[in-house]
Design a protein around this motif. Structure first.
Motif, PDB file in Angstrom:
ATOM      1  N   GLU A   1       0.850  -1.180   0.000  1.00 44.69           N
ATOM      2  CA  GLU A   1       0.000   0.000   0.000  1.00 44.69           C
ATOM      3  C   GLU A   1       0.897   1.245   0.000  1.00 44.69           C
ATOM      4  OE1 GLU A   1      -3.563   0.642   0.538  1.00 44.69           O
ATOM      5  OE2 GLU A   1      -3.861  -1.405  -0.138  1.00 44.69           O
ATOM      6  N   TYR A   2       0.380   2.336  -0.520  1.00 46.45           N
ATOM      7  CA  TYR A   2       1.138   3.578  -0.548  1.00 46.45           C
ATOM      8  C   TYR A   2       0.367   4.672   0.169  1.00 46.45           C
ATOM      9  CZ  TYR A   2       3.936   1.119  -3.981  1.00 46.45           C
ATOM     10  OH  TYR A   2       4.741   0.197  -4.597  1.00 46.45           O
ATOM     11  N   ASN A   3       1.092   5.711   0.550  1.00 47.79           N
ATOM     12  CA  ASN A   3       0.508   6.842   1.261  1.00 47.79           C
ATOM     13  C   ASN A   3       0.509   8.072   0.364  1.00 47.79           C
ATOM     14  OD1 ASN A   3       0.276   5.457   3.824  1.00 47.79           O
ATOM     15  ND2 ASN A   3       2.505   5.647   3.991  1.00 47.79           N
ATOM     16  N   MET A   4      -0.398   8.993   0.650  1.00 47.33           N
ATOM     17  CA  MET A   4      -0.385  10.246  -0.077  1.00 47.33           C
ATOM     18  C   MET A   4       0.963  10.928   0.126  1.00 47.33           C
ATOM     19  SD  MET A   4      -4.263  11.681   0.570  1.00 47.33           S
ATOM     20  CE  MET A   4      -3.839  13.286  -0.085  1.00 47.33           C
ATOM     21  N   GLY A   5       1.558  11.392  -0.967  1.00 47.12           N
ATOM     22  CA  GLY A   5       2.877  11.985  -0.918  1.00 47.12           C
ATOM     23  C   GLY A   5       3.975  11.067  -1.405  1.00 47.12           C
ATOM     24  N   ASP A   6       3.703   9.760  -1.478  1.00 49.52           N
ATOM     25  CA  ASP A   6       4.688   8.846  -2.069  1.00 49.52           C
ATOM     26  C   ASP A   6       4.824   9.138  -3.559  1.00 49.52           C
ATOM     27  OD1 ASP A   6       5.073   7.657   0.366  1.00 49.52           O
ATOM     28  OD2 ASP A   6       3.839   5.890  -0.067  1.00 49.52           O
ATOM     29  N   ILE A   7       6.024   8.987  -4.073  1.00 48.22           N
ATOM     30  CA  ILE A   7       6.291   9.244  -5.481  1.00 48.22           C
ATOM     31  C   ILE A   7       6.493   7.900  -6.175  1.00 48.22           C
ATOM     32  CG2 ILE A   7       7.789  10.410  -7.137  1.00 48.22           C
ATOM     33  CD1 ILE A   7       8.621  12.272  -4.803  1.00 48.22           C
ATOM     34  N   LEU A   8       5.682   7.631  -7.181  1.00 52.86           N
ATOM     35  CA  LEU A   8       5.711   6.343  -7.879  1.00 52.86           C
ATOM     36  C   LEU A   8       6.025   6.531  -9.347  1.00 52.86           C
ATOM     37  CD1 LEU A   8       2.479   4.594  -6.473  1.00 52.86           C
ATOM     38  CD2 LEU A   8       4.797   4.606  -5.513  1.00 52.86           C
ATOM     39  N   GLN A   9       6.758   5.573  -9.892  1.00 53.96           N
ATOM     40  CA  GLN A   9       6.902   5.439 -11.344  1.00 53.96           C
ATOM     41  C   GLN A   9       6.077   4.240 -11.769  1.00 53.96           C
ATOM     42  OE1 GLN A   9      10.794   5.885 -13.482  1.00 53.96           O
ATOM     43  NE2 GLN A   9      10.446   3.731 -14.001  1.00 53.96           N
ATOM     44  N   VAL A  10       5.192   4.451 -12.709  1.00 54.17           N
ATOM     45  CA  VAL A  10       4.270   3.399 -13.153  1.00 54.17           C
ATOM     46  C   VAL A  10       4.428   3.184 -14.654  1.00 54.17           C
ATOM     47  CG1 VAL A  10       1.850   2.717 -13.382  1.00 54.17           C
ATOM     48  CG2 VAL A  10       2.622   3.925 -11.318  1.00 54.17           C
ATOM     49  N   THR A  11       4.661   1.945 -15.029  1.00 55.82           N
ATOM     50  CA  THR A  11       4.658   1.554 -16.439  1.00 55.82           C
ATOM     51  C   THR A  11       3.395   0.745 -16.679  1.00 55.82           C
ATOM     52  OG1 THR A  11       7.068   1.495 -16.557  1.00 55.82           O
ATOM     53  CG2 THR A  11       5.864   0.297 -18.256  1.00 55.82           C
ATOM     54  N   GLY A  12       2.574   1.203 -17.611  1.00 52.99           N
ATOM     55  CA  GLY A  12       1.317   0.515 -17.816  1.00 52.99           C
ATOM     56  C   GLY A  12       0.651   0.910 -19.107  1.00 52.99           C
ATOM     57  N   GLU A  13      -0.522   0.344 -19.318  1.00 52.40           N
ATOM     58  CA  GLU A  13      -1.287   0.576 -20.542  1.00 52.40           C
ATOM     59  C   GLU A  13      -2.336   1.650 -20.309  1.00 52.40           C
ATOM     60  OE1 GLU A  13      -4.588  -1.881 -23.081  1.00 52.40           O
ATOM     61  OE2 GLU A  13      -2.741  -2.944 -22.590  1.00 52.40           O
ATOM     62  N   ILE A  14      -2.428   2.592 -21.230  1.00 56.26           N
ATOM     63  CA  ILE A  14      -3.477   3.604 -21.168  1.00 56.26           C
ATOM     64  C   ILE A  14      -4.798   2.954 -21.560  1.00 56.26           C
ATOM     65  CG2 ILE A  14      -4.331   5.771 -22.124  1.00 56.26           C
ATOM     66  CD1 ILE A  14      -1.945   6.113 -20.287  1.00 56.26           C
ATOM     67  N   SER A  15      -5.764   3.064 -20.681  1.00 52.42           N
ATOM     68  CA  SER A  15      -7.076   2.449 -20.910  1.00 52.42           C
ATOM     69  C   SER A  15      -8.158   3.474 -20.609  1.00 52.42           C
ATOM     70  CB  SER A  15      -7.251   1.212 -20.024  1.00 52.42           C
ATOM     71  OG  SER A  15      -7.285   1.578 -18.653  1.00 52.42           O
ATOM     72  N   GLN A  16      -9.391   3.064 -20.844  1.00 50.05           N
ATOM     73  CA  GLN A  16     -10.531   3.928 -20.558  1.00 50.05           C
ATOM     74  C   GLN A  16     -11.674   3.068 -20.061  1.00 50.05           C
ATOM     75  OE1 GLN A  16     -12.434   6.147 -23.843  1.00 50.05           O
ATOM     76  NE2 GLN A  16     -12.201   7.990 -22.607  1.00 50.05           N
ATOM     77  N   PHE A  17     -12.224   3.413 -18.896  1.00 50.32           N
ATOM     78  CA  PHE A  17     -13.338   2.667 -18.327  1.00 50.32           C
ATOM     79  C   PHE A  17     -14.468   3.641 -18.023  1.00 50.32           C
ATOM     80  CE2 PHE A  17     -15.671   0.863 -14.679  1.00 50.32           C
ATOM     81  CZ  PHE A  17     -16.123  -0.304 -15.284  1.00 50.32           C
ATOM     82  N   ARG A  18     -15.603   3.406 -18.659  1.00 48.31           N
ATOM     83  CA  ARG A  18     -16.764   4.278 -18.491  1.00 48.31           C
ATOM     84  C   ARG A  18     -16.391   5.749 -18.688  1.00 48.31           C
ATOM     85  NH1 ARG A  18     -21.968   1.903 -17.431  1.00 48.31           N
ATOM     86  NH2 ARG A  18     -21.553  -0.328 -17.200  1.00 48.31           N
ATOM     87  N   GLY A  19     -15.552   5.998 -19.675  1.00 48.79           N
ATOM     88  CA  GLY A  19     -15.168   7.347 -20.027  1.00 48.79           C
ATOM     89  C   GLY A  19     -13.957   7.877 -19.298  1.00 48.79           C
TER      90      GLY A  19
END
Length: 322
Positions: free
Chosen positions: A85-103
């Motif tokens: 789990e992460y906390n507000m203020g943590d800095i993350l690098q995320v590699t992932g797929e751009i998707s769209q769910f219900r707009g």
């Protein structure tokens, strides 16, 4: 070897890790929609972004955060996530797929998230809220997805006005003075359901979000997604509508100019300048108290340093709150 004309239309630079890691692009570019069709241009592409965790985990046991990097915000969601789990203020690098769910435009970390979500640090900068009316929000709601928004004096409205009991989600209807309405999506993973329904009206902070009427519709279902009960504020708490903040350089002098559209109980502004990792106060400019008339302000820093100078404003109320 190209000429200047070869580069007309180039709209961004990608930053490539010096260690040979993935290309990191700004969130605003990961989610951009240049043809304004409500669908992200990079839909289905794999990208890498880095941003500050700016929300609670809206799906405990999985991965569902809003990330913001100063250029824009985006929901990052992954079911079956195996990381911490992460906390507000943590800095993350995320590699992932751009998707769209219900707009709603999202980035889905690759795999189980164990290697596609990388913790880079703590103490990241939280986004400032953007003060809007509901009519302004609806004029271009896609622009505000993933942005922290502020709305003044909203009241309970319509059939969607049952406050959730503890452990439950809810769609809660809100209305402003102009009689425009919007759904506030209360997620049980935030703490609103653990607190009593506020006495309305209230000033409200929350992320611009969306849940369209069906999977094939991308231009309806716009919502406010609050992140904590403490950001359901007494009316008038959001006191100053800042409309601009600019700087001009003349030799070694920097002239700061800012403007407000409205003010409530505004004692004035502390002008702060970054020194090392912290900000220090370098001056104070009196405010206009309470007014609905536009106001313009100026501060001159005669001690500008060679290189980049960073400034911010601390708005102080008559009672000392800021």
């Amino acid at each position: 070897g190209g000429t200047e004309s070869d580069y007309i239309g180039l709209d961004y630079f990608e930053v490539i890790s010096a260690s040979g890691g993935p290309t990191v692009i700004p969130i605003s570019q990961a989610r951009e929609d240049l043809d304004n069709d409500g669908i992200p241009d990079r839909l289905g592409d794999t990208v890498t972004v880095a941003g500050t965790v700016s929300s609670p985990n809206y799906n405990t046991g999985n991965f569902n955060y809003v990330l913001h990097d100063g250029t824009g915000g985006i929901t990052s969601i992954l079911f079956g996530y195996v990381g911490p789990e992460y906390n507000m203020g943590d800095i993350l690098q995320v590699t992932g797929e751009i998707s769209q769910f219900r707009g709603l435009t999202q980035i889905e970390p690759l795999g189980d998230g164990s290697s596609s979500v990388v913790m880079q640090g703590t103490g990241g900068t939280q986004p400032d809220f953007i003060l809007l009316t509901l009519s302004t929000y609806y004029a271009n709601p896609e622009m505000y997805e993933g942005e922290l928004l502020g709305f003044i004096a909203l009241s309970s409205s319509g059939p969607w006005n049952v406050w959730p009991t503890s452990g439950n989600n809810a769609n809660f209807g809100l209305q402003d003075a102009a009689m425009d309405t919007i759904i506030m999506r209360i997620d049980k993973e935030a703490d609103l359901d653990e607190n009593p329904e506020p006495t309305w009206p209230k000033d409200v902070l929350g992320f611009g979000s969306q849940y369209s009427s069906s999977s094939g519709v991308v231009d309806d279902g716009y919502q406010i997604l609050p992140r904590m009960y403490s950001e359901i504020l007494p009316p008038g708490t959001i006191p100053v509508e800042l409309t601009s903040f600019t700087a001009n350089v003349i030799d070694q002098t920097i002239i700061l100019n800012w403007s407000t559209a409205t003010e409530t109980n505004n004692l004035g502004f502390e002008v702060e300048k970054k020194s090392g990792n912290d900000y220090r106060t370098i001056g104070f400019v009196n405010g206009a108290g309470t007014t609905t008339q536009p106001q313009d302000y100026t501060f001159i820093d005669v001690n500008a340093e060679v290189g980049i100078n960073y400034y911010r404003l601390k708005q102080v109320d008559l009672d000392g709150t800021y």
